[in-house]
Design an enzyme around this catalytic site. Structure first.
Site, mmCIF file in Angstrom:
data_model
loop_
_atom_site.group_PDB
_atom_site.id
_atom_site.type_symbol
_atom_site.label_atom_id
_atom_site.label_comp_id
_atom_site.label_asym_id
_atom_site.label_seq_id
_atom_site.Cartn_x
_atom_site.Cartn_y
_atom_site.Cartn_z
ATOM 1 N N SER A 138 13.701 -49.976 4.234
ATOM 2 C CA SER A 138 12.476 -49.729 5.003
ATOM 3 C C SER A 138 11.720 -48.585 4.349
ATOM 4 O O SER A 138 12.336 -47.730 3.698
ATOM 5 C CB SER A 138 12.845 -49.321 6.440
ATOM 6 O OG SER A 138 11.704 -48.842 7.123
ATOM 7 N N TYR A 151 18.162 -45.196 13.312
ATOM 8 C CA TYR A 151 17.599 -46.308 12.527
ATOM 9 C C TYR A 151 17.189 -45.799 11.136
ATOM 10 O O TYR A 151 17.576 -46.369 10.111
ATOM 11 C CB TYR A 151 16.386 -46.921 13.247
ATOM 12 C CG TYR A 151 15.691 -47.985 12.428
ATOM 13 C CD1 TYR A 151 16.211 -49.273 12.353
ATOM 14 C CD2 TYR A 151 14.525 -47.703 11.704
ATOM 15 C CE1 TYR A 151 15.594 -50.253 11.582
ATOM 16 C CE2 TYR A 151 13.907 -48.675 10.933
ATOM 17 C CZ TYR A 151 14.439 -49.951 10.879
ATOM 18 O OH TYR A 151 13.830 -50.914 10.113
HETATM 19 N N1 LIG Z 1 9.342 -55.340 10.846
HETATM 20 C C1 LIG Z 1 9.251 -54.144 10.297
HETATM 21 O O1 LIG Z 1 8.291 -53.388 10.533
HETATM 22 C C2 LIG Z 1 10.324 -53.674 9.329
HETATM 23 C C3 LIG Z 1 10.041 -52.556 8.533
HETATM 24 C C4 LIG Z 1 11.017 -52.105 7.675
HETATM 25 C C5 LIG Z 1 12.245 -52.741 7.610
HETATM 26 N N2 LIG Z 1 12.494 -53.833 8.383
HETATM 27 C C6 LIG Z 1 13.815 -54.468 8.301
HETATM 28 O O2 LIG Z 1 13.692 -55.853 8.085
HETATM 29 C C7 LIG Z 1 14.862 -56.515 8.562
HETATM 30 C C8 LIG Z 1 14.450 -57.714 9.415
HETATM 31 O O3 LIG Z 1 13.822 -57.238 10.595
HETATM 32 P P1 LIG Z 1 12.568 -57.975 11.256
HETATM 33 O O4 LIG Z 1 11.432 -57.050 11.196
HETATM 34 O O5 LIG Z 1 12.442 -59.338 10.706
HETATM 35 O O6 LIG Z 1 13.033 -58.009 12.794
HETATM 36 P P2 LIG Z 1 13.441 -59.207 13.760
HETATM 37 O O7 LIG Z 1 12.367 -60.199 13.883
HETATM 38 O O8 LIG Z 1 13.919 -58.517 15.004
HETATM 39 O O9 LIG Z 1 14.670 -59.885 13.003
HETATM 40 C C9 LIG Z 1 15.928 -59.278 12.938
HETATM 41 C C10 LIG Z 1 16.936 -60.339 12.541
HETATM 42 O O10 LIG Z 1 18.214 -59.703 12.462
HETATM 43 C C11 LIG Z 1 19.134 -60.468 13.185
HETATM 44 N N3 LIG Z 1 20.208 -59.636 13.700
HETATM 45 C C12 LIG Z 1 20.131 -58.473 14.376
HETATM 46 N N4 LIG Z 1 21.349 -58.046 14.722
HETATM 47 C C13 LIG Z 1 22.218 -58.973 14.249
HETATM 48 C C14 LIG Z 1 23.615 -59.094 14.299
HETATM 49 N N5 LIG Z 1 24.398 -58.191 14.896
HETATM 50 N N6 LIG Z 1 24.192 -60.181 13.728
HETATM 51 C C15 LIG Z 1 23.420 -61.129 13.111
HETATM 52 N N7 LIG Z 1 22.089 -61.052 13.025
HETATM 53 C C16 LIG Z 1 21.502 -59.980 13.598
HETATM 54 C C17 LIG Z 1 18.331 -61.121 14.290
HETATM 55 O O11 LIG Z 1 19.001 -62.316 14.706
HETATM 56 P P3 LIG Z 1 19.693 -62.518 16.143
HETATM 57 O O12 LIG Z 1 18.955 -61.681 17.137
HETATM 58 O O13 LIG Z 1 19.585 -63.987 16.374
HETATM 59 O O14 LIG Z 1 21.101 -62.076 15.937
HETATM 60 C C18 LIG Z 1 17.050 -61.461 13.560
HETATM 61 O O15 LIG Z 1 17.180 -62.687 12.884
HETATM 62 C C19 LIG Z 1 15.663 -55.467 9.332
HETATM 63 O O16 LIG Z 1 16.707 -54.982 8.523
HETATM 64 C C20 LIG Z 1 14.642 -54.367 9.570
HETATM 65 O O17 LIG Z 1 15.233 -53.104 9.726
HETATM 66 C C21 LIG Z 1 11.557 -54.339 9.236
#
Ligand SMILES: NC(=O)c1ccc[n+]([C@@H]2O[C@H](COP(=O)([O-])OP(=O)(O)OC[C@H]3O[C@@H](n4cnc5c(N)ncnc54)[C@H](OP(=O)(O)O)[C@@H]3O)[C@@H](O)[C@H]2O)c1
Length: 243
Positions: A138, A151
């Site tokens: 991130s 986080y």
């Molecule tokens: N969106 C942003 O602004 C942003 C910025 C920087 C970094 N990121 C990073 O990008 C990555 C994806 O996040 P996103 O933004 O796409 O959020 P999201 O839409 O909430 O997706 C998160 C994904 O992680 C899965 N997940 C969470 N806990 C899990 C567990 N214990 N076991 C298996 N799967 C799990 C969720 O699936 P289930 O709920 O079905 O388990 C979901 O598919 C994360 O690492 C996040 O920190 C996002």
């Protein structure tokens, strides 16, 4: 890296960035496996994209991680890319005693899972053609937002981990880091009382285009959008302090 002809496991592919990567990689001619905890979502994705292989798995659970690795390697022996994407984002108030179970769940999901899964897959990946591990960190890895201290610390650790992983796997497995900026996904939706409220940030499509471009151009550390600025500032600070 070559972005077609691979067999890719994406953790957390049921929404947001993981799902966007899964759809893009599928379109680009890869075999795509996703996992997540939400069975209903996995079914919906399977209906929409029958070619995507889905697996229910909680990556915060040690035994389920081991089962996932054993299953994936056995069923898909050509698996050559692991994308550590699953993550959760929680608010932690450090001015009073924290709920340790909650803190542990965030560290387990965001940091221990990538450490453990990468180590479980590394021996297999080394035997494959064009192997890679892609860690999703991130922009907050480089400068934290104080109301989400755990986080941000996990993401700083993922950045550090990626540097060491790249060094240890040099010459056998390519290791990439993608640092997304604030992107409009479901991330942190648990903390929003109004569930119609979005995460904010750039559209997923904008993130995806830049991230895929970075992978195609073989850039090991892909800071997307505003994350570029955060990374540059950290490096500037480091240079100033160590001049
Ligand atoms: N969106 C942003 O602004 C942003 C910025 C920087 C970094 N990121 C990073 O990008 C990555 C994806 O996040 P996103 O933004 O796409 O959020 P999201 O839409 O909430 O997706 C998160 C994904 O992680 C899965 N997940 C969470 N806990 C899990 C567990 N214990 N076991 C298996 N799967 C799990 C969720 O699936 P289930 O709920 O079905 O388990 C979901 O598919 C994360 O690492 C996040 O920190 C996002």
């Amino acid at each position: 890296m070559n972005t077609s002809g691979n067999t890719i496991l994406i953790t957390g592919g049921t929404s947001g960035l993981g799902l966007a990567f899964a759809e893009q990689f599928l379109q680009d001619g890869n075999t795509v496996i996703i996992c997540g905890r939400r069975t209903e979502r996995l079914h919906q994705i399977k209906e929409k994209h029958p070619a995507i292989i889905t697996k229910e798995c909680d990556v915060a659970n040690e035994q389920q991680r081991e089962e996932l690795a054993a299953w994936a390697i056995q069923q898909y022996p050509t698996l050559n890319i692991l994308m550590n994407n699953a993550g959760i984002q929680l608010v932690t108030d450090l001015t009073k005693p924290v709920d340790l179970a909650t803190v542990r769940s965030e560290v387990e999901t965001n940091l221990i899972a990538p450490i453990h899964l990468s180590s479980l897959f590394a021996p297999h990946l080394k035997t494959q053609k064009d192997p890679a591990i892609i860690n999703i960190s991130s922009g907050l890895a480089f400068a934290p937002i104080a109301f989400m201290p755990v986080y941000c610390a996990t993401k700083a650790a993922v950045h550090s981990l990626t540097l060491s992983m790249r060094h240890q796997l040099k010459g056998s497995v390519k290791v990439y880091e993608i640092a997304p900026p604030s992107t409009d996904t479901e991330l942190g939706h648990q903390r929003r009382a109004d569930k119609t409220q979005t995460h904010g940030g750039i559209p997923i499509s904008e993130f995806l285009a830049e991230a895929m471009d970075g992978l195609k151009n073989d850039i090991p550390e892909i800071a997307v959008g505003q994350s570029k600025g955060l990374r540059a500032k950290r490096e500037e600070l480091f240079d100033n302090m160590n001049h």
